[in-house]
Design an enzyme around this catalytic site. Sequence first.
Site, PDB file in Angstrom:
ATOM      1  N   SER A 176       0.497  -0.916  -4.340  1.00 50.19           N
ATOM      2  CA  SER A 176      -0.218  -0.381  -3.190  1.00 50.19           C
ATOM      3  C   SER A 176      -0.917  -1.495  -2.406  1.00 50.19           C
ATOM      4  CB  SER A 176      -1.196   0.688  -3.657  1.00 50.19           C
ATOM      5  OG  SER A 176      -1.492   1.585  -2.623  1.00 50.19           O
ATOM      6  N   ASP A 193       7.389   8.503  -2.916  1.00 51.65           N
ATOM      7  CA  ASP A 193       6.061   8.139  -2.409  1.00 51.65           C
ATOM      8  C   ASP A 193       6.056   8.212  -0.891  1.00 51.65           C
ATOM      9  OD1 ASP A 193       3.478   7.066  -2.115  1.00 51.65           O
ATOM     10  OD2 ASP A 193       4.264   5.023  -2.034  1.00 51.65           O
ATOM     11  N   HIS A 244       4.471   7.086  -6.245  1.00 50.77           N
ATOM     12  CA  HIS A 244       3.719   5.887  -5.864  1.00 50.77           C
ATOM     13  C   HIS A 244       3.443   5.012  -7.084  1.00 50.77           C
ATOM     14  CE1 HIS A 244       0.929   3.629  -3.302  1.00 50.77           C
ATOM     15  NE2 HIS A 244       0.020   3.703  -4.263  1.00 50.77           N
TER      16      HIS A 244
END
EC number: 3.4.16.6
Length: 635
Positions: free
Chosen positions: A179, A381, A443
Amino acid sequence: MGFSGSRAWSKWLTICLAITHPFSVTAKSAADYYVHSLPGQPEGPLLKMHAGHIEISPETSGNLFFWHFENRHIADKPRTVVWLNGGPGCSSEDGALMEIGPYRLIDKETLNYTEGSWDEFANLLFVDQPVGTGFSYGSTEHYVHELDEMASQFVTFLEKWFEIFPHYEPDDLYFAGESYAGQYIPYIARAVLDRNKKQDVQANNRIWNLKGLLIGNGWISPQHQYPAYLPYVYQEGVVQAGTQEANLIEAKAAKCMKELNVEDTTGTVHIPDCEDILQAILDYTHKGKRCINMYDIRLTDDYSACGMNWPPDLRDIQPYLRRKDVVKALHINEEKQTGWTECAGAVGSSLKARNSKPAVELLPGLLEEGLPILLFSGQKDLICNHVGTEDMIKNMKWSGGTGFELSPGVWAPRQDWTFEGEPAGIYQQARNLTYVLFYNASHMVPFDYPRRSRDMLDKFLGVDITHIGGDPADSRIDGEKGPTTSVGAHPNSTAAAEREKEKLNTAAWKAYYKSGEVALVIVAIAAFAWGIFIWRSRRKHQSSGYRSIYPMLGLNSTGSLGQISHKHSRRNGDIEAADFDETELDDQPSQAFLSRSSRDGDAYAVGEESSDEEDGASDGQQPMFDQSRGEEGRS
């Protein structure tokens, strides 16, 4: 010396002692960080861990928290993987307890081993950074604002960490994360490479062997990833094109594109107008009290959390990390006055990186210096989706080519990846860059597929278990096997230990069952022979008058049955023991591997265990606090 001179000398000496005293008291060694026990740990030997705070800025009380797990084995050479979560401001204990670490929580009290954890052949170092994240703390007035500040802070941490743990400094070093760590990691890598070029570092032979970067679902290039929201949701059927709501989202996207085309914002990490696209998509999916999960579009969540309550392990992690016995076990400083939170909103609000260029601008230089980089994406994601990552790669120029060009106009093929007979994803690579797409993953790819992610790691690190044994994972790229990797099936891994223990127990029960069957047959034969003997004795008695029924033994009837029964029992015991084939157990692997010290041996040792011991930690919890995932929420 007169009285006044003596008094001055005494005062000077007192000041010197006052200055030097704190250093003599606060200087720590590796033994001070050794984790002697971990509340809720599973049965078996405790993994070798160190944890605690390292002060990086005394003037601002800046302390970073780390949690280190030593590798279980060394395949061919020692490696250290540093893991960072994103946010900004989200704790790397997410990675430790929900993704790549050796333990996961079953509930608020109990840990379990994770098959496929990344510590099998690499040391893992989880760091809560920057200051203010997770267990880390410091003056709120001095939270970092720019990415180069963050990188400088982290290099300082590593300098101090390696001073305490010098035996890990020569390891091959990798930075990994997900991320917003897509911004952190390239900046840190750049700072490390620049550090290595300094004369004093080279003169003292303290060069860090940076060997590669791994970034999962990374937020790396806003210029390519903001515009990817709309095509991604169309592609996945989340939004229906042509509807009134879709037109509203397209209007937000058009406004974002206008901002991106302004010269002053092309080098910006955070663009508020572009953040509105994601919010509009979440609003579109709002049905009743539910909305789509931005981290996994297959799931829904309460509105307006829309994924903030995911993964489900979150409900157990915060209570666990706030328990007093856990806080004590991990050596949390008393100066850390607030309980652990997953994401610190104040850190995210501070780190807007208004004067920092996006990390995508650093990647070409890193690749051209020969640093291998692996980018991986979970297919489901939304917030950092694979469409944006692929578009970024397609447009990136480095080493004389664009994207995955092998030569002008010739692109590296997308290779099918299968894992244990199932379609797992796609590999694509060229000129030091590798891209992996994980099918049906979120994710947090390692949360969904720990074993597949470990296989990816081992391939990237060049781990080959051929010379140390183990059951290899059946991992193929375009149908061909690469280096032999083992994912949770190594003969000394925790999961393998449990399987071998079960095999051993099964073999033992079979042996006992077999010996029991033999004993039953012997008893039946003996009973039959006894019956024949009694029958013949009675016939003799009928023909020649009463005599002992044990004439050939020369015994009278008193007490003789007990003696014969005793002899028969002993004989049966000998036969049963002889029939128990101990080779059935000898064929099974020894239980010695269940002890970490015996299974590792000198060949796998990295450093020595501390001999220090602590008393058991006490139970209890700290008060609960509100939890935020940061404004961006890219953890």
